[in-house]
Scaffold this motif. Structure first.
Motif, PDB file in Angstrom:
ATOM      1  N   VAL A  43       0.854  -1.184   0.000  1.00 43.36           N
ATOM      2  CA  VAL A  43       0.000   0.000   0.000  1.00 43.36           C
ATOM      3  C   VAL A  43       0.896   1.243   0.000  1.00 43.36           C
ATOM      4  O   VAL A  43       1.684   1.446   0.925  1.00 43.36           O
ATOM      5  CB  VAL A  43      -0.928   0.022   1.229  1.00 43.36           C
ATOM      6  N   THR A  44       0.780   2.059  -1.034  1.00 46.18           N
ATOM      7  CA  THR A  44       1.643   3.226  -1.194  1.00 46.18           C
ATOM      8  C   THR A  44       0.812   4.480  -1.427  1.00 46.18           C
ATOM      9  O   THR A  44      -0.407   4.422  -1.606  1.00 46.18           O
ATOM     10  CB  THR A  44       2.603   3.035  -2.377  1.00 46.18           C
ATOM     11  N   GLY A  45       1.515   5.599  -1.438  1.00 46.09           N
ATOM     12  CA  GLY A  45       0.897   6.880  -1.766  1.00 46.09           C
ATOM     13  C   GLY A  45       1.775   7.606  -2.759  1.00 46.09           C
ATOM     14  O   GLY A  45       2.396   6.987  -3.628  1.00 46.09           O
ATOM     15  N   SER A  46       1.865   8.891  -2.608  1.00 43.76           N
ATOM     16  CA  SER A  46       2.695   9.684  -3.522  1.00 43.76           C
ATOM     17  C   SER A  46       3.509  10.676  -2.707  1.00 43.76           C
ATOM     18  O   SER A  46       3.193  10.974  -1.552  1.00 43.76           O
ATOM     19  CB  SER A  46       1.827  10.421  -4.538  1.00 43.76           C
ATOM     20  N   ASP A  74      -3.371   4.430  -1.523  1.00 48.00           N
ATOM     21  CA  ASP A  74      -4.052   4.553  -0.234  1.00 48.00           C
ATOM     22  C   ASP A  74      -5.550   4.798  -0.364  1.00 48.00           C
ATOM     23  O   ASP A  74      -6.248   4.912   0.647  1.00 48.00           O
ATOM     24  CB  ASP A  74      -3.405   5.642   0.618  1.00 48.00           C
ATOM     25  N   ASN A  75      -6.064   4.874  -1.582  1.00 57.45           N
ATOM     26  CA  ASN A  75      -7.510   4.978  -1.796  1.00 57.45           C
ATOM     27  C   ASN A  75      -8.145   3.640  -2.150  1.00 57.45           C
ATOM     28  O   ASN A  75      -9.362   3.562  -2.329  1.00 57.45           O
ATOM     29  CB  ASN A  75      -7.815   5.983  -2.919  1.00 57.45           C
ATOM     30  N   ALA A  76      -7.331   2.607  -2.272  1.00 60.77           N
ATOM     31  CA  ALA A  76      -7.849   1.306  -2.695  1.00 60.77           C
ATOM     32  C   ALA A  76      -8.844   0.767  -1.670  1.00 60.77           C
ATOM     33  O   ALA A  76      -8.689   0.974  -0.461  1.00 60.77           O
ATOM     34  CB  ALA A  76      -6.697   0.327  -2.877  1.00 60.77           C
ATOM     35  N   PRO A  77      -9.867   0.067  -2.139  1.00 60.74           N
ATOM     36  CA  PRO A  77     -10.867  -0.465  -1.213  1.00 60.74           C
ATOM     37  C   PRO A  77     -10.311  -1.607  -0.362  1.00 60.74           C
ATOM     38  O   PRO A  77      -9.283  -2.215  -0.696  1.00 60.74           O
ATOM     39  CB  PRO A  77     -11.973  -0.963  -2.147  1.00 60.74           C
ATOM     40  N   GLU A  78     -11.027  -1.916   0.698  1.00 64.27           N
ATOM     41  CA  GLU A  78     -10.603  -2.978   1.605  1.00 64.27           C
ATOM     42  C   GLU A  78     -10.530  -4.329   0.905  1.00 64.27           C
ATOM     43  O   GLU A  78      -9.742  -5.198   1.285  1.00 64.27           O
ATOM     44  CB  GLU A  78     -11.575  -3.078   2.785  1.00 64.27           C
ATOM     45  N   LEU A  98      -6.089   6.453   4.796  1.00 62.24           N
ATOM     46  CA  LEU A  98      -6.147   5.050   5.208  1.00 62.24           C
ATOM     47  C   LEU A  98      -7.121   4.839   6.361  1.00 62.24           C
ATOM     48  O   LEU A  98      -7.884   3.881   6.378  1.00 62.24           O
ATOM     49  CB  LEU A  98      -4.752   4.584   5.633  1.00 62.24           C
ATOM     50  N   GLY A  99      -7.097   5.750   7.333  1.00 60.40           N
ATOM     51  CA  GLY A  99      -7.937   5.570   8.512  1.00 60.40           C
ATOM     52  C   GLY A  99      -7.663   4.215   9.156  1.00 60.40           C
ATOM     53  O   GLY A  99      -6.524   3.751   9.205  1.00 60.40           O
ATOM     54  N   ASP A 100      -8.721   3.555   9.609  1.00 60.45           N
ATOM     55  CA  ASP A 100      -8.553   2.237  10.234  1.00 60.45           C
ATOM     56  C   ASP A 100      -8.936   1.116   9.266  1.00 60.45           C
ATOM     57  O   ASP A 100      -9.379   0.054   9.669  1.00 60.45           O
ATOM     58  CB  ASP A 100      -9.366   2.133  11.518  1.00 60.45           C
ATOM     59  N   ARG A 101      -8.721   1.370   7.984  1.00 58.46           N
ATOM     60  CA  ARG A 101      -9.173   0.449   6.946  1.00 58.46           C
ATOM     61  C   ARG A 101      -8.680  -0.973   7.161  1.00 58.46           C
ATOM     62  O   ARG A 101      -9.410  -1.940   6.944  1.00 58.46           O
ATOM     63  CB  ARG A 101      -8.720   0.961   5.580  1.00 58.46           C
TER      64      ARG A 101
END
Length: 502
Positions: A43-46, A74-78, A98-101
Motif C-alpha cells: 500500500v503506497t501513496g505519492s 491509499d484509496n484502494a478499497p478494503e 487510510l484511517g482504520d481500513r
C-alpha cells in the motif's frame, strides 16, 4: 467499510491464519522457500516532485525475496486485501485516507507508516508522545540519532534470528533522514529502539491476540518499522571482506532486520491452547514427572503459612518432588533442582540476594524482591511496587488483572482483557521489567505495572544481568493463593509449566 465487508475480511484472514498454523506445527519462522509465491499487498501513496520515494525499490526487493507483489494506492478499497498473505504499508500512504481500513483485517501487517500507527491500534494517538517522526529539517540533531539503534529484545524470535545484541547497531548509512518511532503498549515486543529507550521503539511487534492500544486486539501479527519515504536503500548491510568481521556483521544489520521482521510477520503464530483448566492440569502433570522443586518460604511464619502449605501440596499432587527451605537457608539448597519457587512470605532482607544467579528457573511471588533478583530496577514504587498495601501504597486493593499477552502459553489460553485473578480485592504486586521480558498481564488501568511476566534464558534483565535460566514473576501476596479464582489457578499453573520448559 461496511460491516459485511469487515466481517468477510476478518473471516478470510482467520482462514489464512488457520492454513498457516496447519502447515507448521512448530509455528517457528517459515523459511523463505515456504513464503515463495505468497502475495503481498503493498500500500503506497505519492510524494511531492523531487522528494525521495523508495516504494519502487521496496517493490523490487519484495519480489527478490520471492513474494508476488500487488501494489495499490491509499484509496484502494478494503477488498484489495482479499487473498493476500501479508499487507505492507509504506510511509508514502496518507494515514488520513487510510484511517482504520486495515485495522481489523486478520492478515499480518508490516508498516513503516508512523502516522498510521494509531489507526491500527499499535500506539496511542498523541503525536510526539505516542509516536513521532524525526525530520532532518525540523530535528537536525536528532536526525543523526536515527542512524543508531539499540538491541532491546535479544531473545525474541526476530532478535535471535538476526543475532541481535544488547548494544548499538547501524540502522541506516550515514545520511540523516526521516525515521519513525512508536511507543507501543505492554502487549508489544520492542525489538530495537532509539536512544536505548523502549518508549522510542524503532522496531516493535504484536503477536496475534496481543492487546494493543486504542482498545484493540491484534487480529494477526503486526510489525512497526522505522523507515521513512526514501531511505530503504540506506538500510545497512555487510558485503565483501567486511562480512568476515564479526563486529561488522553485528553492526550492519538494517536490511537483515527488515527482511527478518517481514519473514516473522508472514509466518504463522504459535499455537496456544484455549483456556481449559483440565487440559492444562494434564499437561503440567506430564511435565512435572521427575522434576524437583525447591520451595522457599518463611518457615513457621505468620500470615500466608497455610497458603504456603497449600501451594506445596498442590505441586506435590502434580507429581513434583518438593523440598521446602526456609528463606535463611543457603542458596546451595537449589543444587540439583529443576525449579525454585520463592514464596511471598519471604523477606528480601532474609533472602539476601539469594537465587538471583542460580542456573535453574526461578519464579518469584515476592514482588518486593524484584530488584534483588534483577527482575526490575532498584526504585521502589517506580520499578516495582504493590497495590493495596496499607500505609505503603497509594493504590487501592485489587483482584483483577489485564491480560495483554494472550498469545503466550503463560496466559493459560485466557482471552485478552480483564480477568478476575482472586476472589476478593487484596494486595497485588507489580514490576517494570526490561524489554526482553515477555509480559502476560498488567494491573488494571496501569499498563506500565506488569503483574505477570517472564524472562527467557539468555535475556537481558535489569542491571544488564543475563538470565541463566527462565525467570518469572507472579503478583501474589502472602495469602493470595488460597483466594485464587479458577482463572487465577490456571495462570499460576501456566507460569509453572512455562518456567520448567513445558
Amino acid at each position: 467499510m461496511s460491516r459485511r465487508m469487515r466481517s468477510f475480511l476478518v473471516t478470510v484472514g482467520l482462514v489464512l491464519a488457520l492454513v498457516f498454523c496447519m502447515s507448521s506445527a512448530s509455528a517457528a519462522m517459515l523459511p523463505w522457500s515456504a513464503l515463495h509465491g505468497k502475495t503481498v499487498l503493498l500500500v503506497t501513496g505519492s510524494t511531492e516532485p523531487g522528494q525521495p520515494n523508495d516504494d519502487a525499490l521496496v517493490h523490487q526487493h519484495l519480489e527478490s525475496l520471492g513474494f508476488k507483489v500487488k501494489t495499490v494506492d491509499d484509496n484502494a478499497p478494503e477488498s484489495s486485501a482479499l487473498g493476500v498473505s501479508l499487507i505492507v504499508i509504506s510511509s508514502t500512504a496518507n494515514a488520513n485516507r487510510l484511517g482504520d481500513r486495515y485495522a481489523d483485517v486478520a492478515v499480518p501487517i508490516f508498516t513503516w507508516n508512523t502516522f498510521d500507527y494509531p489507526n491500527l491500534g499499535m500506539t496511542g494517538p498523541e503525536l510526539h508522545r505516542d509516536f513521532g517522526v524525526v525530520d532532518p529539517i525540523q530535528h537536525f540533531a536528532d536526525s543523526f540519532m536515527i542512524l543508531y539503534g539499540y538491541g532491546a529484545s535479544t531473545t525474541s524470535e526476530i532478535g535471535r534470528a538476526v543475532g541481535l545484541k544488547p548494544q548499538l547497531f547501524g540502522t541506516l548509512y550515514l545520511e540523516p533522514g526521516h525515521a519513525g518511532w512508536g511507543r507501543p503498549g505492554p502487549g508489544a515486543t520492542v525489538v530495537a529502539d532509539f536512544n536505548g529507550s523502549p518508549h522510542m521503539a524503532a522496531v516493535f511487534t504484536y503477536e496475534r491476540n496481543a492487546s494493543m492500544l486504542q482498545r484493540r486486539v491484534a487480529p494477526a501479527r503486526r510489525v512497526g518499522f522505522f523507515l521513512g519515504n526514501g531511505n530503504f536503500h540506506l538500510l545497512t548491510a555487510v558485503h565483501g571482506p567486511a562480512a568476515h568481521d564479526p563486529q561488522m556483521r553485528s553492526w550492519a544489520i538494517g536490511l537483515k532486520l527488515f527482511d527478518t521482521a517481514l519473514r516473522w510477520a508472514a509466518s504463522p503464530p504459535p499455537h496456544v491452547a484455549p483456556y481449559d483448566p483440565t487440559a492444562l492440569d494434564a499437561r503440567l502433570r506430564k511435565a512435572a514427572h521427575g522434576k524437583k522443586v525447591l520451595y522457599v518460604e518463611r518457615v513457621n511464619g505468620g500470615e500466608g503459612r497455610e497458603a504456603d502449605q497449600h501451594i506445596v501440596a498442590h505441586l506435590r499432587s502434580l507429581g513434583f518432588d518438593v523440598d521446602v527451605a526456609d528463606q535463611t537457608a543457603p542458596q546451595s539448597r537449589a543444587d540439583g533442582k529443576d525449579l525454585v519457587l520463592i514464596s511471598s512470605t519471604c523477606s528480601k532482607y532474609k533472602l539476601a540476594n539469594k537465587y538471583a544467579d542460580v542456573a535453574v528457573p526461578v519464579i518469584s511471588m515476592e514482588g518486593l524482591d524484584a530488584d534483588a533478583l534483577h527482575l526490575a530496577g532498584r526504585h521502589r514504587y517506580v520499578d516495582y511496587g504493590e497495590h493495596g498495601e496499607e500505609h505503603e501504597s497509594d493504590d487501592p486493593p485489587e483482584n483483577y488483572l489485564d491480560i495483554v499477552g494472550a498469545g503466550n502459553p503463560m496466559a493459560a489460553g485466557l482471552t485478552p482483557g480483564l480477568v478476575q485473578f482472586s476472589k476478593h480485592p487484596g494486595v497485588l504486586k507489580w514490576a517494570v521489567p526490561t524489554p526482553d521480558a515477555v509480559v502476560i498481564a498488567t494491573l488494571p488501568n496501569a499498563p506500565e505495572q506488569r503483574a505477570i511476566f517472564g524472562y527467557p534464558k539468555g535475556s537481558v534483565m535489569a542491571d544488564g544481568f543475563v538470565a541463566p535460566a527462565r525467570r518469572a514473576q507472579l503478583p501474589m501476596d502472602n495469602p493470595t493463593y488460597d483466594d485464587l479464582t479458577t482463572q487465577g489457578h490456571a495462570l499460576f499453573d501456566a507460569v509453572v509449566l512455562w518456567s520448567i520448559g513445558g
